[in-house]
Motif scaffolding. Sequence first.
Motif, PDB file in Angstrom:
ATOM      1  N   PHE A 371       3.720  22.971 -32.036  1.00 32.10           N
ATOM      2  CA  PHE A 371       2.338  23.511 -31.963  1.00 32.10           C
ATOM      3  C   PHE A 371       1.772  24.303 -33.025  1.00 32.10           C
ATOM      4  O   PHE A 371       2.679  24.860 -34.002  1.00 32.10           O
ATOM      5  CB  PHE A 371       2.421  24.271 -30.699  1.00 32.10           C
ATOM      6  CG  PHE A 371       3.054  25.457 -30.231  1.00 32.10           C
ATOM      7  CD1 PHE A 371       2.497  26.823 -30.705  1.00 32.10           C
ATOM      8  CD2 PHE A 371       4.493  25.601 -29.845  1.00 32.10           C
ATOM      9  CE1 PHE A 371       3.211  27.926 -30.600  1.00 32.10           C
ATOM     10  CE2 PHE A 371       5.085  26.945 -29.887  1.00 32.10           C
ATOM     11  CZ  PHE A 371       4.542  27.926 -30.332  1.00 32.10           C
ATOM     12  N   CYS A 372       0.595  24.694 -32.830  1.00 31.41           N
ATOM     13  CA  CYS A 372      -0.256  25.254 -34.027  1.00 31.41           C
ATOM     14  C   CYS A 372      -1.226  26.319 -33.503  1.00 31.41           C
ATOM     15  O   CYS A 372      -1.533  26.137 -32.407  1.00 31.41           O
ATOM     16  CB  CYS A 372      -0.627  24.303 -34.886  1.00 31.41           C
ATOM     17  SG  CYS A 372      -1.846  23.357 -34.233  1.00 31.41           S
ATOM     18  N   ALA A 373      -1.580  27.062 -34.347  1.00 26.17           N
ATOM     19  CA  ALA A 373      -2.873  27.875 -34.224  1.00 26.17           C
ATOM     20  C   ALA A 373      -3.599  27.780 -35.505  1.00 26.17           C
ATOM     21  O   ALA A 373      -3.182  27.945 -36.570  1.00 26.17           O
ATOM     22  CB  ALA A 373      -2.530  29.298 -33.993  1.00 26.17           C
ATOM     23  N   LEU A 374      -4.968  27.652 -35.543  1.00 25.04           N
ATOM     24  CA  LEU A 374      -5.798  27.538 -36.634  1.00 25.04           C
ATOM     25  C   LEU A 374      -7.030  28.418 -36.429  1.00 25.04           C
ATOM     26  O   LEU A 374      -7.577  28.502 -35.521  1.00 25.04           O
ATOM     27  CB  LEU A 374      -6.585  25.989 -36.394  1.00 25.04           C
ATOM     28  CG  LEU A 374      -7.378  25.651 -37.507  1.00 25.04           C
ATOM     29  CD1 LEU A 374      -6.591  25.818 -38.874  1.00 25.04           C
ATOM     30  CD2 LEU A 374      -7.889  24.010 -37.213  1.00 25.04           C
ATOM     31  N   GLY A 375      -7.025  29.366 -37.565  1.00 19.37           N
ATOM     32  CA  GLY A 375      -8.215  30.174 -37.634  1.00 19.37           C
ATOM     33  C   GLY A 375      -9.307  29.670 -38.410  1.00 19.37           C
ATOM     34  O   GLY A 375      -9.273  28.545 -38.805  1.00 19.37           O
ATOM     35  N   LEU A 422       1.218  31.362 -30.188  1.00 17.89           N
ATOM     36  CA  LEU A 422       0.469  31.957 -31.339  1.00 17.89           C
ATOM     37  C   LEU A 422      -0.997  31.715 -31.565  1.00 17.89           C
ATOM     38  O   LEU A 422      -1.541  30.877 -31.180  1.00 17.89           O
ATOM     39  CB  LEU A 422       1.144  31.190 -32.582  1.00 17.89           C
ATOM     40  CG  LEU A 422       0.892  31.376 -33.851  1.00 17.89           C
ATOM     41  CD1 LEU A 422       1.063  32.841 -34.411  1.00 17.89           C
ATOM     42  CD2 LEU A 422       1.415  30.392 -34.825  1.00 17.89           C
ATOM     43  N   TRP A 423      -1.581  32.641 -32.063  1.00 20.00           N
ATOM     44  CA  TRP A 423      -3.164  32.936 -31.849  1.00 20.00           C
ATOM     45  C   TRP A 423      -3.628  33.327 -33.380  1.00 20.00           C
ATOM     46  O   TRP A 423      -3.087  34.478 -33.752  1.00 20.00           O
ATOM     47  CB  TRP A 423      -3.738  33.560 -30.927  1.00 20.00           C
ATOM     48  CG  TRP A 423      -5.257  33.391 -30.788  1.00 20.00           C
ATOM     49  CD1 TRP A 423      -5.906  32.507 -30.131  1.00 20.00           C
ATOM     50  CD2 TRP A 423      -6.036  34.192 -31.491  1.00 20.00           C
ATOM     51  NE1 TRP A 423      -7.205  32.677 -30.230  1.00 20.00           N
ATOM     52  CE2 TRP A 423      -7.403  33.615 -31.031  1.00 20.00           C
ATOM     53  CE3 TRP A 423      -6.062  35.262 -32.319  1.00 20.00           C
ATOM     54  CZ2 TRP A 423      -8.695  34.187 -31.578  1.00 20.00           C
ATOM     55  CZ3 TRP A 423      -7.271  35.879 -32.505  1.00 20.00           C
ATOM     56  CH2 TRP A 423      -8.437  35.250 -32.310  1.00 20.00           C
ATOM     57  N   CYS A 424      -4.349  32.433 -34.098  1.00 21.44           N
ATOM     58  CA  CYS A 424      -5.093  33.225 -35.423  1.00 21.44           C
ATOM     59  C   CYS A 424      -6.671  33.242 -35.079  1.00 21.44           C
ATOM     60  O   CYS A 424      -7.123  32.345 -34.626  1.00 21.44           O
ATOM     61  CB  CYS A 424      -4.760  31.941 -36.494  1.00 21.44           C
ATOM     62  SG  CYS A 424      -2.982  31.534 -36.583  1.00 21.44           S
ATOM     63  N   GLY A 425      -7.138  34.392 -35.405  1.00 18.77           N
ATOM     64  CA  GLY A 425      -8.265  34.710 -35.401  1.00 18.77           C
ATOM     65  C   GLY A 425      -9.099  34.553 -36.642  1.00 18.77           C
ATOM     66  O   GLY A 425      -8.819  33.823 -37.692  1.00 18.77           O
TER      67      GLY A 425
END
Length: 589
Positions: A371-375, A422-425
């Motif tokens: 999985f991934c997180a995209l800011g 995971l979270w990217c802001g």
Amino acid sequence: MVRRSRRQKLQKLTRLCRQEEGLRVKRGCPSCSLEAGDEKERRDPISVQLFPPELVEHIVSFLPVKDVVALGQTCHYFHEVCDAEGVWRRICRRLTPRIRDHRAGARPWKRAAILNYTKGLYFQAFGGRRRCLSKSVAPMLAHGYRRFLPTKDHVFILDYVGTLFFLKNALVSSTLGQIQWKRACRYVVLCRGAKDFASDPRCDTVYRKYLYVLATREQPPVVGTTDSRACDCVEVYLQSSGQRVFKMTFHHSMSFKQIVLVGQETQRALLLLTDEGKIYSLIVNETQLDQPRSYTVQLALRKVSRCLPHLRVTCMASNQSSTLYITDQGGVYFEVHTPGVYRDLFGTLQAFDPLDHQMPLALALPAKVLFCALGYNHLGLVDEFGRIFMQGNNRYGQLGTGDKMDRGEPTQVRYLQRPIALWCGLNHSLVLSQTSDFNKELLGCGCGAGGRLPGWPKGSASFVKLHIKVPLCACSLCSTRECLYMLSSHDIEQCPVYRDLPAGRVGGSPEPTQGAGAPQDPGGTAQACEEYLSQIHSCPTLQDRMAKMKEIVGWMPLMAAQRDFFWEALDMLQKTPSGSGPGTSTPES
């Protein structure tokens, strides 16, 4: 006369109480004719296994869920009793009386009971004086929580049976004159049969005016037939009122499972992922959605599915100017639509084509990505071994690498492993992880302005433990300008997906080459430590040395618990009288 009648009633009541007490004593007294052997048998404990299993299950079903789980870990007998579907069926009907039957998975009643027992949406407001974790209202009709999305004024939650809830918030004024969200005070059902939903992909919720819902609807039968068909459709709702303003229906042969948005309001691209792993797109002008007229949109196959037809995409992520695809084989492909974001992500404009924004770019990774997180201008990837890789702009330390150097390729954060979410802001990142005692903790890095990193107002270039109490069953998170949200819901069918690293790759160190006699120094660790010592030695006073040491500890790739230990130890040493006296200002050679 009145006093005499009261006295007589009192005497009569006392006489009745004594007679009842005597009867109780007589029933409880053992018989005098018991023999010694019978008395010995009476004193022996009675095993619970002598009771009928149905009676034991019925008694156990009245316990709280946490007590049922704890009782099932005491012995093999209670493990079988507490794991019976009859027990969990009664518990589920007590927790959610409206749910009568749910045939999903091998253990439907146990899964349903635990989903509804652990469901919850928690938030912590950044502004104002009150900075503590709160819980929103829980819809009684919701069957667990699967996804959530905060908008400008409200929060939308999707459960496991496809019901989308509209949580209306209570807005209050803070002491500083700002409008804050106090709590979700009431809820309504927005729609049923929903598969997925999305809104404006930017981090600021002010731009989230519309909510796009991917749902399944029964269409009326065609003229001359009697059978109705289920077709997928996209319905657009106003987030402020929940009113539906637009609807588009697709052919019954096309079935989708995910929707994401990318682009500006006038050229909003809707990306739809099919069950077969193909991606279709259509363009919508959001400025014309509220106008009372209809127009036709064209559904086309995305270039990543046309140029690479052998790829089967499993999930997507998007922001305003880029899209990320993950295939079933763990491959990662990128679409970048603006040169500025491309430069932040890859460090160069060499391969950027301004005339072809949909050309997919492959990222080179050593293992399968889960999985991934995209800011906005950075991203995070998690592979099958639980390793975290960060890439992109690092101006505020949002990559968590311990420095503020940009990364044009995926770089591993070595002191973090096996994250839950995971979270990217915009300019910071958050990681939800689990400790060795099965508690949850929230780690963050990057810019700390506005309270977005609780406990670290100046931010951090490394992932640090945030001062916030994380729910025990937290599974996902999201951060906006005003609040930090955490969704709690435990699904027993989601088993651990991480694998163990092979023996030669434990720790992430490269394998030594053949014939190499000296041990390797991956990453130049020894050289970096010498440089750190020289920086500490150049400080004129002890206080400056302590401050420099704290800064270096933040740079070093340590685990969060180790870093917190060193920082607290340095604070203790700095506050001691021997370390703050006037005679210690001159450093020793």
